[in-house]
Enzyme design. Structure first.
Site, PDB file in Angstrom:
ATOM      1  CB  ILE A   7       7.005   5.139  -5.438  1.00 28.03           C
ATOM      2  CG1 ILE A   7       5.857   5.996  -5.966  1.00 28.03           C
ATOM      3  CG2 ILE A   7       6.712   4.574  -4.048  1.00 28.03           C
ATOM      4  CD1 ILE A   7       5.400   7.105  -5.057  1.00 28.03           C
TER       5      ILE A   7
ATOM      6  CE  LYS B  35       0.573  -8.025  -2.836  1.00 36.90           C
ATOM      7  NZ  LYS B  35       1.523  -7.187  -2.080  1.00 36.90           N
ATOM      8  CG  ASN B  36      -0.855  -4.208  -1.605  1.00 37.53           C
ATOM      9  OD1 ASN B  36      -0.361  -5.255  -1.158  1.00 37.53           O
ATOM     10  ND2 ASN B  36      -0.318  -3.537  -2.596  1.00 37.53           N
TER      11      ASN B  36
ATOM     12  NE  ARG C  36       9.084  -3.189   2.686  1.00 36.18           N
ATOM     13  CZ  ARG C  36       8.778  -2.351   3.625  1.00 36.18           C
ATOM     14  NH1 ARG C  36       7.938  -2.454   4.205  1.00 36.18           N
ATOM     15  NH2 ARG C  36       9.336  -1.386   4.085  1.00 36.18           N
TER      16      ARG C  36
ATOM     17  N   PRO D  73      12.928   1.344   4.149  1.00 38.40           N
ATOM     18  CG  PRO D  73      13.724   3.508   4.425  1.00 38.40           C
ATOM     19  CD  PRO D  73      13.474   2.464   3.386  1.00 38.40           C
TER      20      PRO D  73
ATOM     21  CG  ASP E  98      12.530   6.541   7.871  1.00 38.65           C
ATOM     22  OD1 ASP E  98      12.105   5.684   7.063  1.00 38.65           O
ATOM     23  OD2 ASP E  98      12.764   7.703   7.529  1.00 38.65           O
ATOM     24  CG  LEU E  99       7.902   8.478   7.270  1.00 34.63           C
ATOM     25  CD1 LEU E  99       9.329   8.425   6.834  1.00 34.63           C
ATOM     26  CD2 LEU E  99       7.011   8.684   6.056  1.00 34.63           C
TER      27      LEU E  99
ATOM     28  NE  ARG F 254       5.749 -11.893  -1.735  1.00 33.13           N
ATOM     29  CZ  ARG F 254       6.583 -11.051  -1.115  1.00 33.13           C
ATOM     30  NH1 ARG F 254       7.833 -10.988  -1.499  1.00 33.13           N
ATOM     31  NH2 ARG F 254       6.150 -10.277  -0.145  1.00 33.13           N
TER      32      ARG F 254
ATOM     33  CB  CYS G 104      12.173  -6.374  -0.799  1.00 32.08           C
ATOM     34  SG  CYS G 104      11.382  -5.004  -1.623  1.00 32.08           S
TER      35      CYS G 104
ATOM     36  CG  ASP H 238       2.022  -1.674  -6.230  1.00 31.77           C
ATOM     37  OD1 ASP H 238       1.272  -1.794  -5.244  1.00 31.77           O
ATOM     38  OD2 ASP H 238       3.247  -1.499  -6.126  1.00 31.77           O
TER      39      ASP H 238
HETATM   40  C1  EPZ Z   1       2.734  -0.424   0.014  1.00 32.80           C
HETATM   41  O1  EPZ Z   1       4.064  -0.660   0.408  1.00 32.80           O
HETATM   42  C2  EPZ Z   1       2.342  -1.603  -0.863  1.00 32.80           C
HETATM   43  N1  EPZ Z   1       2.404  -2.841  -0.084  1.00 32.80           N
HETATM   44  C3  EPZ Z   1       3.282  -1.692  -2.060  1.00 32.80           C
HETATM   45  O2  EPZ Z   1       2.847  -2.763  -2.881  1.00 32.80           O
HETATM   46  C4  EPZ Z   1       3.178  -0.389  -2.843  1.00 32.80           C
HETATM   47  O3  EPZ Z   1       4.084  -0.418  -3.917  1.00 32.80           O
HETATM   48  C5  EPZ Z   1       3.499   0.804  -1.920  1.00 32.80           C
HETATM   49  O4  EPZ Z   1       2.636   0.779  -0.764  1.00 32.80           O
HETATM   50  C6  EPZ Z   1       3.333   2.137  -2.618  1.00 32.80           C
HETATM   51  O5  EPZ Z   1       2.007   2.263  -3.069  1.00 32.80           O
HETATM   52  C7  EPZ Z   1       1.369  -3.154   0.732  1.00 32.80           C
HETATM   53  O6  EPZ Z   1       0.404  -2.420   0.842  1.00 32.80           O
HETATM   54  C8  EPZ Z   1       1.476  -4.443   1.483  1.00 32.80           C
HETATM   55  P1  EPZ Z   1       5.286   3.052   1.223  1.00 32.80           P
HETATM   56  P2  EPZ Z   1       4.737   0.275   1.556  1.00 32.80           P
HETATM   57  O7  EPZ Z   1       5.510   3.041   2.688  1.00 32.80           O
HETATM   58  O8  EPZ Z   1       3.712   0.651   2.547  1.00 32.80           O
HETATM   59  C9  EPZ Z   1       9.658   4.875   1.477  1.00 32.80           C
HETATM   60  C10 EPZ Z   1       3.055  -4.659  -4.234  1.00 32.80           C
HETATM   61  O9  EPZ Z   1       3.642  -4.848  -5.293  1.00 32.80           O
HETATM   62  N2  EPZ Z   1       9.488   4.759   2.934  1.00 32.80           N
HETATM   63  O10 EPZ Z   1       4.135   3.857   0.665  1.00 32.80           O
HETATM   64  O11 EPZ Z   1       5.965  -0.389   1.999  1.00 32.80           O
HETATM   65  C11 EPZ Z   1       9.660   3.530   0.780  1.00 32.80           C
HETATM   66  O12 EPZ Z   1      10.965   2.976   0.788  1.00 32.80           O
HETATM   67  C12 EPZ Z   1       3.726  -3.868  -3.133  1.00 32.80           C
HETATM   68  O13 EPZ Z   1       1.895  -5.054  -3.964  1.00 32.80           O
HETATM   69  C13 EPZ Z   1      10.476   5.269   3.776  1.00 32.80           C
HETATM   70  O14 EPZ Z   1      11.493   5.789   3.318  1.00 32.80           O
HETATM   71  O15 EPZ Z   1       5.116   1.562   0.691  1.00 32.80           O
HETATM   72  C14 EPZ Z   1       9.186   3.871  -0.608  1.00 32.80           C
HETATM   73  O16 EPZ Z   1      10.297   4.366  -1.345  1.00 32.80           O
HETATM   74  C15 EPZ Z   1       5.138  -3.457  -3.509  1.00 32.80           C
HETATM   75  N3  EPZ Z   1      10.310   5.183   5.116  1.00 32.80           N
HETATM   76  C16 EPZ Z   1       8.200   5.017  -0.366  1.00 32.80           C
HETATM   77  O17 EPZ Z   1       8.506   5.544   0.936  1.00 32.80           O
HETATM   78  C17 EPZ Z   1       9.181   4.617   5.674  1.00 32.80           C
HETATM   79  O18 EPZ Z   1       9.069   4.582   6.916  1.00 32.80           O
HETATM   80  C18 EPZ Z   1       6.743   4.567  -0.361  1.00 32.80           C
HETATM   81  O19 EPZ Z   1       6.644   3.458   0.504  1.00 32.80           O
HETATM   82  C19 EPZ Z   1       8.201   4.096   4.813  1.00 32.80           C
HETATM   83  C20 EPZ Z   1       8.375   4.183   3.450  1.00 32.80           C
END
Ligand code: EPZ
Length: 428
Positions: free
Chosen positions: A337, A22-23, A101, A131, A133-134, A407, A125, A315
């Site tokens: 995380i 999925k990811n 998201r 967020p 922001d990055l 999902r 969620c 995950d």
């Molecule tokens: C991806 O989410 C995955 N989703 C998530 O899988 C997975 O848990 C996550 O990466 C971590 O491996 C998909 O690939 C569709 P992040 P993503 O940006 O990209 C914070 C599942 O169960 N952050 O690596 O949203 C964020 O809040 C899902 O399949 C910021 O603060 O994860 C988190 O605490 C759940 N600002 C941390 O960083 C930003 O701009 C890591 O998030 C971006 C992220």
């Protein structure tokens, strides 16, 4: 709302076809917006999130056809043909983005191709504020103008994006993917520093390069993208889902069984395989996948902290907790995380698990056995941890709100039943 009923205590033994990830599939589908030629993706899983993103791409003007015969996911999944010949709308509306998201992944491709995008802020969620922001700061580094208004991100780069150095303060999978896709059509070279290293990032880079991009270093924390004028169509097969494979390996472990995971790749399992092996599982490479077994007596306690790849993936955290609830001793699981990814804990406790929370660390004191109970799914991975606990528990468990499962887990009941699980889906 449907629920799943499981009568536990049965040792699982059999074969499960692991679906496409999925990811990986979600960013790959978003990448179709980068070209006016068709992108054909193979091994696409049948999941609600895939359908949601397909709807969003159609909203932008793409056509999305399911070419492959719909074999119910038994072998090889579906083939999607995505063709964004023209982008007729650069707006990603709230009512779609709020459902998933990962829709925010259309932001980079839209700005790269069209010089503008209006994408709803995804909102939080169940597992956290999440967020973006990055993502936004990175696009500004490439010359985009970002304005937040009425819950939408308004991004514009009328003269196109310019290559630049983007340094992430911490690892973000989505931000790495969005910026990689934005940079492929930028003028000049972009370097993503402290990039995510997940295998799904490498899968996306391989697909972008097949479309004519010049991406190097994916899989390392420094990715370089030389911008090109345009991308052409391509064919790409989505990698297998390492989290699904880890989940069913945990199902073999929690029931003391043996499952052949067809399509699973040990090199993607990394820290998942290490943690499961430490708890008493055994992995054997077989011709078209991996055999996961737990015959040795008992489940050993393990201490885990979730980290970006190649660390232990967040995950898989909930799934491991279900397993460790039955370990001979105490384990700790630290979620580093996301800020709120322990919602499975109270539900596991209803089944007899002994788990106490101290901030971002859960202490799990193993018990002799779990007992069935009515429980509620709250998010994708929490819901599957309840399935694992139910498979091992004595008695009957009803899991409500299983739409969360749909999902991320293709045909879960149809995959577990042939392995000997007493499991059925009951319509609402
Ligand atoms: C991806 O989410 C995955 N989703 C998530 O899988 C997975 O848990 C996550 O990466 C971590 O491996 C998909 O690939 C569709 P992040 P993503 O940006 O990209 C914070 C599942 O169960 N952050 O690596 O949203 C964020 O809040 C899902 O399949 C910021 O603060 O994860 C988190 O605490 C759940 N600002 C941390 O960083 C930003 O701009 C890591 O998030 C971006 C992220």
């Amino acid at each position: 709302m449907d629920k799943i009923r499981i009568r536990g205590g049965l040792r699982l033994k059999g074969t499960i076809n692991i679906s496409g990830a999925k990811n990986a599939a979600l960013p790959l589908m978003a990448a179709s917006l980068l070209s006016d030629e068709p992108l054909v993706l193979g091994n696409i899983p049948h999941l609600a999130d895939i359908t949601t993103l397909a709807q969003l791409l159609v909203n932008h003007g793409a056509t999305v056809e399911t070419n492959g015969h719909d074999d119910g996911g038994n072998t090889g999944g579906r083939e999607l043909r995505l063709h964004a010949a023209r982008i007729t709308s650069t707006t990603a509306p709230y009512d779609i983005v709020r459902k998933m998201r990962a829709s925010v992944l259309v932001l980079g491709p839209l700005v790269a191709r069209m010089g503008e995008a209006k994408v709803s802020l995804p909102g939080g969620c169940a597992i956290g504020a999440r967020p973006i922001d990055l993502h936004l700061k990175g696009l500004e580094n490439l010359g985009a103008r970002i304005v937040l208004e009425d819950g939408y991100v308004h991004a514009s780069a009328p003269k196109g994006l310019r290559g630049n150095e983007v340094r992430f303060p911490f690892v973000s999978v989505g931000a790495t993917e969005n910026l990689m896709m934005a940079a492929v059509l930028a003028q000049g070279t972009t370097v993503l520093d402290n990039a995510a290293r997940e295998p799904e990032i490498m899968d996306l880079a391989d697909c972008l390069n097949a479309m004519g991009a010049k991406v190097s270093g994916a899989g390392s924390s420094r990715i370089e993208i030389q911008g090109v004028a345009r991308l052409h169509g391509a064919q790409h097969r989505v990698m297998s889902d390492r989290i699904e494979a880890g989940t069913y390996a945990a199902a073999a472990a929690v029931t003391g069984g043996e499952i052949d995971l067809i399509g699973a790749r040990l090199e993607h399992m990394g820290a998942i395989a290490v943690a499961l092996a430490e708890s008493g599982s055994h992995f054997e490479v077989i011709p078209d996948g991996l055999r996961a077994t737990r015959h040795v007596r008992g489940i050993q306690p393990v201490d885990i902290t979730t980290q970006p790849y190649p660390g232990f993936p967040t995950d898989m955290q909930a799934q491991m907790m279900a397993l460790l609830a039955l370990a001979n001793g105490a384990s700790t699981v630290t979620e580093a995380i996301f800020e709120n990814r322990f919602m499975h804990v109270p539900e596991l406790a209803r089944m007899g698990a002994r788990i106490s929370l101290q901030g971002s660390t859960a202490i799990i004191r193993g018990v002799e056995s779990l007992h069935g109970a009515p429980v509620m799914a709250t998010d994708l991975r929490a819901s599957v941890s309840l399935v694992l606990a139910a498979l091992a528990a004595k008695g009957e468990t009803d899991i409500g709100r299983v739409y969360h499962l749909d999902r991320g887990y293709e045909r879960l009941v149809e995959k577990l039943a042939p392995c000997g699980a007493d499991i059925e889906r009951l319509p609402a």
